[in-house]
Scaffold this active site. Structure first.
Site, mmCIF file in Angstrom:
data_model
loop_
_atom_site.group_PDB
_atom_site.id
_atom_site.type_symbol
_atom_site.label_atom_id
_atom_site.label_comp_id
_atom_site.label_asym_id
_atom_site.label_seq_id
_atom_site.Cartn_x
_atom_site.Cartn_y
_atom_site.Cartn_z
ATOM 1 N N GLU A 83 0.808 -1.207 0.000
ATOM 2 C CA GLU A 83 0.000 0.000 0.000
ATOM 3 C C GLU A 83 0.852 1.274 0.000
ATOM 4 O OE1 GLU A 83 -3.229 -0.655 2.681
ATOM 5 O OE2 GLU A 83 -3.327 1.490 3.113
ATOM 6 N N ASP A 84 1.912 1.287 0.788
ATOM 7 C CA ASP A 84 2.619 2.549 1.036
ATOM 8 C C ASP A 84 4.029 2.633 0.460
ATOM 9 O OD1 ASP A 84 0.412 3.306 2.477
ATOM 10 O OD2 ASP A 84 1.236 2.692 4.408
#
Ligand code: MN
Length: 488
Positions: A83-84
């Site tokens: 996700e990051d």
């Protein structure tokens, strides 16, 4: 909280040492996962100012405390990487294995869809977590550990955001932990939510709890000592742990109008023994020394709760007339109680978690309801509302003749009970008996009702006028519709 490790860690060596304890041959892989996650998150900081890696490290530590398998610990370390960071599922698959990649993907929030609002996005993501239950229960465990660490470090976000998170946690994540049988996580999520939602109320209850803990310490220790020596005399080795009800639990009782000292499980002794028969012998010893409150005795060993909780509960009067609940169980039962579903796959490690899911579906009634809701409600908001009201809302427990306990949403009727037993019982139901009396199918069930459904022996199905109106549960409504389609 007595007996529960709420410690936050900031050193990777603590995680490695913990894993070393229960699965030494997996430590090297965990180290690799840590190094990879650290490199990926390099330069990122949390709102607290700490390096970002502290967050996945703590999530991994929580699952390792539950003695999760190595793939799960690695996935917890990597849970925010897709996700990051620039990490991809393919890369994780190549570096680790397909299970780790699958788990990380499962906890990664949906990002490809354009959501109309933050709320819509949160709902869709929660739904994704719920779907994970059917695929691989470990996805949900990582998500709960993730939420736990975010809640433990919530003070660094704005007040508005804190309240939204706390409310969401209280409504959806704490009940999820409860239903999965992870009582320690549930208690802590509830306490943290209350702290951020109503800081003043939290403070008041916190202080009363501290006061009570101090006042009753000596009395509880004496009781524990006395029970332990009697157990010892009978050759039953035991551990006795003093426990005070958690803050949110006390808050709920006070909100209902109960006086603090009337809460029957405010003060508790957890009595741990080795064998099931020792539980009953210990119960005899407790009752021979202290006067029990008759209606508070519950045998959850013979009749486990719907989330598989097992224990003997009895509330007795201490010598100074305080109510003290004694929970008597084996060490194994306690392990399951603290770690929930995770302990099932740990105690039967050979069974792969994915395979376990099938077995869990049968044991945990709520999983079936979740699946049905997921199938029926296309709209995320509708799905969430039904989870909140039907599964996580107020419930009634009713008893069947077989000893089985059904857990139903408040407002349920014998129609819901019948279809909860099976579609056949629902379809063929002719009469409903509650506490030995015939009642209409519109009757609203109450806690501890004894329910019996009498079936038609005819080949044709009995008429069920208006039943759709009496059904509170999604399951009953779906099955009634199916039956009607079959008849017409
Ligand atoms: Mn996270």
């Amino acid at each position: 909280m007595v007996g529960y490790n709420t410690k936050l860690i900031s050193n990777k060596e603590e995680l490695f040492a913990l894993v070393e304890n229960y699965e030494p041959e997996g430590v090297a892989k965990v180290k690799t996962a840590y190094e990879y996650a650290e490199a990926m998150h390099a330069g990122q900081v949390r709102k607290s100012g700490e390096p970002y890696i502290i967050h996945p490290l703590n999530v991994a530590y929580t699952v390792a405390l539950m003695q999760a398998d190595i793939d799960t610990v690695c996935a917890a370390l990597l849970h925010d990487s897709i996700e990051d960071t620039k990490a991809t599922k393919e890369e994780i698959m190549a570096l680790f294995n397909s299970t780790v990649a699958y788990l990380v993907d499962g906890v990664t929030n949906l990002s490809e869809i354009d959501f109309s609002s933050k709320e819509a996005e949160d709902m869709a993501n929660y739904r994704k977590v719920i779907r994970g239950i059917h695929k691989d229960i470990r996805i949900v465990i990582i998500k709960l550990a993730d939420r736990l660490h975010n809640m433990r470090t919530l003070e660094y976000t704005s007040e508005e955001k804190r309240k939204i998170k706390a409310n969401e946690t209280l409504t959806y994540y704490a009940p999820l932990a409860f239903y999965l049988g992870s009582h320690d996580i549930k208690d802590e999520l509830e306490d943290l939510s209350l702290k951020h939602l109503y800081p003043e109320k939290y403070e008041v209850v916190y202080n009363s709890r501290e006061k009570i803990a101090k006042e009753s310490q000596e009395m509880l220790q004496e009781m524990a000592y006395k029970i332990n020596s009697l157990l010892c005399k009978q050759g039953i080795p035991a551990d006795i742990i003093i426990r005070i009800k958690h803050i949110y639990g006390i808050y709920k009782e006070i909100k209902k109008g109960h006086n603090l000292y009337d809460i029957h499980d405010l003060l508790a002794l957890k009595i741990l023994v080795r064998e099931i028969e020792d539980c009953y012998r210990a119960l005899g010893i407790v009752h021979s020394c202290y006067n029990p409150v008759n209606e508070k005795f519950k045998d959850f060993i013979a009749n486990p709760k719907t989330n598989m909780y097992r224990s003997l509960h009895t509330t007795v009067f201490s010598e100074d007339e305080h109510l003290v609940q004694c929970r008597i169980k084996t060490y194994d039962m306690d392990y399951v109680d603290r770690n929930g579903v995770l302990s099932y796959w740990h105690t039967q490690k050979a069974a792969v978690a994915a395979g376990m899911t099938g077995q869990l579906q049968e044991n945990f009634q709520f999983l079936q309801s979740l699946r049905q809701m997921d199938e029926i409600y296309y709209n995320d908001a509708e799905f969430m509302a039904h989870i909140r009201d039907e599964i996580f809302g107020s419930t009634v427990y009713v008893h069947l003749k077989s000893g089985r306990i059904l857990q139903l949403p408040q407002g349920s009727t014998p129609v819901d009970a019948a279809y909860s037993i099976s579609s056949e019982v629902g379809d063929k139901a002719l009469w409903a008996l509650v506490n030995e009396n015939i009642v209409p199918f519109s009757y609203e069930l109450k806690n501890n009702d004894r329910v019996q459904i009498l079936l038609s022996s005819e080949n044709t199905l009995p008429a069920h006028y208006d039943w759709a109106n009496f059904a509170k549960t999604t399951r009953a409504r779906v099955l009634i519709e199916k039956r009607e389609k079959g008849i017409s």
